[in-house]
Each structure stands twice: as structure tokens, then as C-alpha cells.
Design a protein around this motif. Structure first.
Motif, PDB file in Angstrom:
ATOM      1  N   GLY A  89       1.010   1.931   6.776  1.00  0.00           N
ATOM      2  CA  GLY A  89      -0.122   2.250   5.920  1.00  0.00           C
ATOM      3  C   GLY A  89       0.049   1.905   4.456  1.00  0.00           C
ATOM      4  O   GLY A  89      -0.866   2.083   3.658  1.00  0.00           O
ATOM      5  N   ARG A  90       1.210   1.395   4.071  1.00  0.00           N
ATOM      6  CA  ARG A  90       1.493   1.089   2.665  1.00  0.00           C
ATOM      7  C   ARG A  90       1.649  -0.430   2.493  1.00  0.00           C
ATOM      8  O   ARG A  90       2.226  -1.104   3.349  1.00  0.00           O
ATOM      9  CB  ARG A  90       2.775   1.791   2.243  1.00  0.00           C
ATOM     10  CG  ARG A  90       3.062   1.772   0.746  1.00  0.00           C
ATOM     11  CD  ARG A  90       2.162   2.700  -0.003  1.00  0.00           C
ATOM     12  NE  ARG A  90       2.575   2.831  -1.411  1.00  0.00           N
ATOM     13  CZ  ARG A  90       1.811   3.326  -2.345  1.00  0.00           C
ATOM     14  NH1 ARG A  90       0.588   3.771  -2.047  1.00  0.00           N
ATOM     15  NH2 ARG A  90       2.234   3.434  -3.596  1.00  0.00           N
ATOM     16  N   ALA A  91       1.139  -0.980   1.398  1.00  0.00           N
ATOM     17  CA  ALA A  91       1.173  -2.426   1.173  1.00  0.00           C
ATOM     18  C   ALA A  91       2.509  -2.874   0.578  1.00  0.00           C
ATOM     19  O   ALA A  91       3.066  -2.224  -0.309  1.00  0.00           O
ATOM     20  CB  ALA A  91       0.037  -2.840   0.249  1.00  0.00           C
ATOM     21  N   PHE A  92       3.001  -4.006   1.099  1.00  0.00           N
ATOM     22  CA  PHE A  92       4.157  -4.710   0.547  1.00  0.00           C
ATOM     23  C   PHE A  92       3.784  -6.192   0.479  1.00  0.00           C
ATOM     24  O   PHE A  92       2.858  -6.647   1.156  1.00  0.00           O
ATOM     25  CB  PHE A  92       5.396  -4.536   1.437  1.00  0.00           C
ATOM     26  CG  PHE A  92       5.978  -3.147   1.425  1.00  0.00           C
ATOM     27  CD1 PHE A  92       7.092  -2.843   0.660  1.00  0.00           C
ATOM     28  CD2 PHE A  92       5.420  -2.141   2.206  1.00  0.00           C
ATOM     29  CE1 PHE A  92       7.630  -1.570   0.653  1.00  0.00           C
ATOM     30  CE2 PHE A  92       5.947  -0.861   2.217  1.00  0.00           C
ATOM     31  CZ  PHE A  92       7.062  -0.563   1.435  1.00  0.00           C
ATOM     32  N   GLY A 102      11.424 -12.852  -1.007  1.00  0.00           N
ATOM     33  CA  GLY A 102      11.770 -11.443  -1.093  1.00  0.00           C
ATOM     34  C   GLY A 102      10.658 -10.530  -0.625  1.00  0.00           C
ATOM     35  O   GLY A 102       9.541 -10.969  -0.320  1.00  0.00           O
ATOM     36  N   VAL A 103      10.987  -9.263  -0.542  1.00  0.00           N
ATOM     37  CA  VAL A 103      10.010  -8.207  -0.251  1.00  0.00           C
ATOM     38  C   VAL A 103       9.723  -7.496  -1.564  1.00  0.00           C
ATOM     39  O   VAL A 103      10.650  -7.047  -2.257  1.00  0.00           O
ATOM     40  CB  VAL A 103      10.557  -7.209   0.783  1.00  0.00           C
ATOM     41  CG1 VAL A 103       9.549  -6.089   1.019  1.00  0.00           C
ATOM     42  CG2 VAL A 103      10.887  -7.908   2.094  1.00  0.00           C
ATOM     43  N   PHE A 104       8.441  -7.364  -1.910  1.00  0.00           N
ATOM     44  CA  PHE A 104       8.048  -6.785  -3.192  1.00  0.00           C
ATOM     45  C   PHE A 104       7.227  -5.527  -2.941  1.00  0.00           C
ATOM     46  O   PHE A 104       6.348  -5.510  -2.069  1.00  0.00           O
ATOM     47  CB  PHE A 104       7.267  -7.801  -4.016  1.00  0.00           C
ATOM     48  CG  PHE A 104       8.088  -9.026  -4.346  1.00  0.00           C
ATOM     49  CD1 PHE A 104       8.782  -9.106  -5.530  1.00  0.00           C
ATOM     50  CD2 PHE A 104       8.180 -10.074  -3.440  1.00  0.00           C
ATOM     51  CE1 PHE A 104       9.559 -10.215  -5.834  1.00  0.00           C
ATOM     52  CE2 PHE A 104       8.957 -11.184  -3.725  1.00  0.00           C
ATOM     53  CZ  PHE A 104       9.650 -11.263  -4.924  1.00  0.00           C
ATOM     54  N   ALA A 105       7.523  -4.481  -3.711  1.00  0.00           N
ATOM     55  CA  ALA A 105       6.927  -3.157  -3.476  1.00  0.00           C
ATOM     56  C   ALA A 105       6.348  -2.584  -4.754  1.00  0.00           C
ATOM     57  O   ALA A 105       6.608  -3.064  -5.862  1.00  0.00           O
ATOM     58  CB  ALA A 105       7.990  -2.215  -2.915  1.00  0.00           C
ATOM     59  N   HIS A 106       5.555  -1.507  -4.578  1.00  0.00           N
ATOM     60  CA  HIS A 106       5.008  -0.783  -5.736  1.00  0.00           C
ATOM     61  C   HIS A 106       6.155  -0.213  -6.581  1.00  0.00           C
ATOM     62  O   HIS A 106       6.227  -0.404  -7.787  1.00  0.00           O
ATOM     63  CB  HIS A 106       4.123   0.386  -5.287  1.00  0.00           C
ATOM     64  CG  HIS A 106       3.058   0.027  -4.310  1.00  0.00           C
ATOM     65  ND1 HIS A 106       3.322  -0.219  -2.978  1.00  0.00           N
ATOM     66  CD2 HIS A 106       1.714  -0.117  -4.466  1.00  0.00           C
ATOM     67  CE1 HIS A 106       2.187  -0.502  -2.364  1.00  0.00           C
ATOM     68  NE2 HIS A 106       1.194  -0.439  -3.235  1.00  0.00           N
ATOM     69  N   GLU A 111      10.887   2.954  -2.348  1.00  0.00           N
ATOM     70  CA  GLU A 111      10.471   2.238  -1.137  1.00  0.00           C
ATOM     71  C   GLU A 111      11.524   1.265  -0.619  1.00  0.00           C
ATOM     72  O   GLU A 111      11.259   0.425   0.237  1.00  0.00           O
ATOM     73  CB  GLU A 111       9.167   1.475  -1.418  1.00  0.00           C
ATOM     74  CG  GLU A 111       8.008   2.418  -1.735  1.00  0.00           C
ATOM     75  CD  GLU A 111       6.741   1.675  -2.075  1.00  0.00           C
ATOM     76  OE1 GLU A 111       5.727   1.856  -1.390  1.00  0.00           O
ATOM     77  OE2 GLU A 111       6.776   0.886  -3.058  1.00  0.00           O
ATOM     78  N   GLU A 112      12.751   1.395  -1.127  1.00  0.00           N
ATOM     79  CA  GLU A 112      13.821   0.502  -0.704  1.00  0.00           C
ATOM     80  C   GLU A 112      14.127   0.643   0.782  1.00  0.00           C
ATOM     81  O   GLU A 112      14.371  -0.358   1.484  1.00  0.00           O
ATOM     82  CB  GLU A 112      15.084   0.789  -1.521  1.00  0.00           C
ATOM     83  CG  GLU A 112      16.182  -0.252  -1.367  1.00  0.00           C
ATOM     84  CD  GLU A 112      15.793  -1.609  -1.922  1.00  0.00           C
ATOM     85  OE1 GLU A 112      16.074  -2.622  -1.237  1.00  0.00           O
ATOM     86  OE2 GLU A 112      15.202  -1.678  -3.011  1.00  0.00           O
ATOM     87  N   ALA A 113      14.106   1.853   1.289  1.00  0.00           N
ATOM     88  CA  ALA A 113      14.407   2.071   2.707  1.00  0.00           C
ATOM     89  C   ALA A 113      13.363   1.403   3.592  1.00  0.00           C
ATOM     90  O   ALA A 113      13.701   0.780   4.618  1.00  0.00           O
ATOM     91  CB  ALA A 113      14.476   3.564   3.004  1.00  0.00           C
ATOM     92  N   ASP A 114      12.090   1.493   3.205  1.00  0.00           N
ATOM     93  CA  ASP A 114      11.033   0.836   3.973  1.00  0.00           C
ATOM     94  C   ASP A 114      11.174  -0.686   3.898  1.00  0.00           C
ATOM     95  O   ASP A 114      10.964  -1.400   4.894  1.00  0.00           O
ATOM     96  CB  ASP A 114       9.660   1.252   3.446  1.00  0.00           C
ATOM     97  CG  ASP A 114       9.266   2.651   3.901  1.00  0.00           C
ATOM     98  OD1 ASP A 114       9.924   3.187   4.825  1.00  0.00           O
ATOM     99  OD2 ASP A 114       8.309   3.214   3.335  1.00  0.00           O
TER     100      ASP A 114
END
Length: 398
Positions: A89-92, A102-106, A111-114
């Protein structure tokens, strides 16, 4: 946040691969209107540490965009592609930026674990998608939508290095040709004396370096002749290039130079002699094709015997030991290099050696290379433009 799903048509036998890859991604899905994303997320997302462990960027893109149809938002400044994903349910964002995929997060801190779980799921999907990668690569080769890597400059630098080292060593041998090194030792009544001539060892080392230079020359020509053949329009498909790569040196030579030209024919004949008498002798462990590995027992003593060439007679013949005069062959080689980059092949040197660009087979088909090979001036403009495009892509300056 919504990202529509686009699908790549696959042969029926690969639909199962698509389904398995989809399951391997687990909760990693395309974004929908219900995916939570902060305002300006696309511009403010930050790189996570876990994202540094993703597979190669092209494999990630092939799985997400080409195989599973995740939406690519396109290019941005310093971003080659951007794929938003939903994880619980959360955007990356999965992006290929100038400093890597890479993976970029809010908020990477929370959110490192996700992000790490997303990376693990992508690794699983890439692993099971191997048949799709093979199909994709095979289709590109079949359509000749490929580049041919250009290693010509590095190979030529190796040749020049050995030539210079050979000449330096030979000069040192000449400079020290009258030198003797006398060593004495022993005890009273049991003394000894030895005399060595450094120039003898130096000449041997110079010969070794000369032979290495000849080896390096033929290695370079095995590569560069194919590239000249592509630029000249003699090879239009990936199949043509693969076939020539497996062919012998003589065939490669003929693909790049016209033997109807007397100078090209003369160099062809002379270089074949060098290749046969020197290079093949070394390549076959000093047995031959014409290496005197045997000496014939006779009333005159041991007589050198030549092993037969596989194409010629199967009988042995008497012969002379090879002199391994490397200076002459190297002079021939250097004369040939000047001939190679003259006349209609002069533009090829600009593209291959100076700009060091890969060969793009689609540019054979569309006539780009034919136009550029018309003159050195045309090639200079074309290569400069193309090099700029490559630099632009590398820097992601869209």
C-alpha cells in the motif's frame, strides 16, 4: 498514485515464466489510485541502502517493464527510467539514476526494511525470468538490433607497447655488445673464472618482445578487420558478424581489404608468411605447422625435419631452422598499418581508433555508415555527433 500496466507479447511457452515472475514479486505490484504517496514524491524520493544490492539495471527493467508491464514514467534529468511500485500500500520508486539503479522511498530511515524486502523479491523475479532474458537477447540478435563492442584501441596500444619495448631492448643490446662481465671466485688452488656477455641475453629478450608484438598485431587485426568490414557495409547482420568472427584471419582480411588492389594483395601475401612462419610456430607450442621439433637421424648427423602443414602433403620434408628475425616482420607490419588506414579506409580509423565507438548494426541497414565513410570530413562530423550522444546518455543529460 496510478501507473497503468503495459504488457509485452510473448510466445506461448514463455507465459508461464511471466506468471512465475509475477508470483516471485509477491506484494511488489504496480501502483494504483489507492497507493499512498507523499506530495511531490516523484521529485523528493531518497535512495535507500538496500537498493544498492539490486541486480544489474537492465535485468531489473526487463523484468518490471518488459516482462510484467510495470509503467515506466520515462526519462528525467539524471534519470534514465523510473518505475513506481506499490509495496503493502505504500509507494516506492525503482529508478536508474546517474549513480546507479536503486530503490527510492519517502523516508529511508523508517522504510529501509521494506526496501530490503522489495530488493529480495526483485532478485527472485530476475532469477526465474532467465528464459525471458534469453529470448529477448535472441530476438535482438535476430533483428540485428545490437552493438558490436570496439576494443581496437586497447589491442593496438598493446601492440605498440611491445614494439617499443622490443626496440629499447635491442638498442640496449647494441649499446652493450662489447661488454663482458667477469666473475672470479674459489679458494687457493681451486679458483674459477666465468665470463658472460650481457648483450646475448638482451638480444634474446628483444626477440621475445618482438614475437609478443607480432602476436599482439594479429590479435588486433582479428578484431579491427571485422569493424572495418562492418563500416564498409560488407556485414549487415549479427549473423554475418558472428560468422566472420569464427573465420580465419585470411577471411577477415579479405572482408576489409580488396585483393584486387596490388598493394593490399602484396601485404596479404607478406603477412601470411609472417603469420605462418612466426605466429603459428609459437601458437602450436614450437611444433609447427612448420616448426622443426624433430631432427632426422642420418649418417650426416641430426638433420632438421619440417612437420607438414595439415592442408598440404602428409610427408615430412627436410628444412632449415627458422631464424626468428622479428625486425623484418615488424617493419612489414608497420608499413601495413599505414596502408590499412589509407584511401577508402581512412574514415574508419577516425570512428574505430580515434573515437573508439562501438559498431551499431542498425546504422549499416539505414545507410548512416555508408554516408559517413564517404570522406574523413563526413566521418569526423558523424563520429563527433555520435560520441556526443553516448556522452549524453552516460551523463543522463536528456
Amino acid at each position: 498514485m496510478t501507473a497503468s500496466v503495459m504488457r509485452t507479447d510473448l510466445p506461448p511457452e514463455l507465459e508461464a515464466v511471466r506468471n512465475v515472475a509475477r508470483r516471485a514479486l509477491g506484494p511488489v505490484t504496480p501502483t494504483t489510485d489507492n497507493t499512498k504517496a507523499d506530495k511531490d514524491f516523484l521529485f523528493k524520493a531518497k535512495r535507500t541502502e538496500a537498493g544498492r544490492k539490486l541486480p544489474a539495471q537492465h535485468l531489473v527493467y526487463f523484468v518490471l517493464a518488459d516482462l510484467l508491464g510495470f509503467k515506466n514514467l520515462g526519462k528525467f534529468e539524471k534519470v534514465a527510467w523510473s518505475i513506481p511500485v506499490d509495496f503493502n500500500g505504500r509507494a516506492f520508486l525503482i529508478e536508474h539514476r546517474k549513480f546507479g539503479v536503486g530503490v527510492f522511498a519517502h523516508d529511508p530511515a523508517t522504510e529501509e526494511a521494506d526496501a530490503e524486502k522489495i530488493v529480495n523479491h526483485i532478485h527472485k523475479a530476475v532469477k526465474v525470468a532467465r528464459p525471458f532474458f534469453d529470448w529477448l537477447a535472441g530476438k535482438a540478435v535476430e533483428d540485428s538490433s545490437v552493438n558490436v563492442n570496439n576494443n581496437s584501441t586497447a589491442l593496438f596500444d598493446r601492440f605498440e607497447y611491445f614494439v617499443e619495448a622490443h626496440r629499447n631492448k635491442a638498442k640496449e643490446a647494441d649499446d652493450r655488445k662489447g661488454e663482458r662481465v667477469v666473475k672470479k671466485g674459489g679458494t687457493e688452488g681451486h679458483s674459477w673464472e666465468s665470463i658472460t656477455y650481457p648483450a646475448m641475453r638482451l638480444r634474446t629478450e628483444a626477440r621475445w618482445l618482438g614475437l609478443a608484438a607480432i602476436e599482439a598485431f594479429f590479435s588486433w587485426t582479428e578484431h579491427v578487420l571485422i569493424h572495418i568490414g562492418i563500416l564498409s557495409g560488407g556485414m549487415r547482420t549479427a549473423g554475418d558478424v558472428a560468422k566472420l568472427a569464427e573465420a580465419d584471419w585470411a577471411t577477415k582480411y579479405k572482408s576489409a581489404l580488396d585483393l584486387a588492389d596490388p598493394a593490399s594483395k602484396d601485404f596479404y601475401d607478406r603477412l601470411l608468411v609472417v603469420r605462418k612462419e612466426l605466429r603459428n610456430f609459437l601458437a602450436h607450442g614450437s611444433f609447427g605447422k612448420q616448426g622443426e621439433a624433430f631432427s632426422f637421424h642420418s649418417s650426416a648427423g641430426a638433420v632438421p625435419v619440417l612437420l607438414p602443414d595439415p592442408i598440404g602433403s602428409r610427408k615430412f620434408s627436410f628444412g632449415q631452422h627458422l631464424s626468428f628475425d622479428v625486425a623484418g616482420p615488424i617493419r612489414t607490419i608497420e608499413e601495413f598499418i599505414g596502408h590499412l588506414w589509407s584511401g577508402p579506409r581512412a574514415p574508419a580509423e577516425i570512428y574505430i581508433q580515434r573515437y573508439q565507438l562501438p559498431l551499431i548494426l542498425t546504422m549499416v541497414a539505414d545507410g548512416s555508415y555508408a554516408q559517413a565513410m564517404a570522406s574523413p570530413e563526413e566521418m569526423e562530423q558523424f563520429a563527433h555527433y555520435l560520441a556526443g550522444r553516448f556522452d549524453q546518455a552516460t551523463d543522463m543529460d536528456w
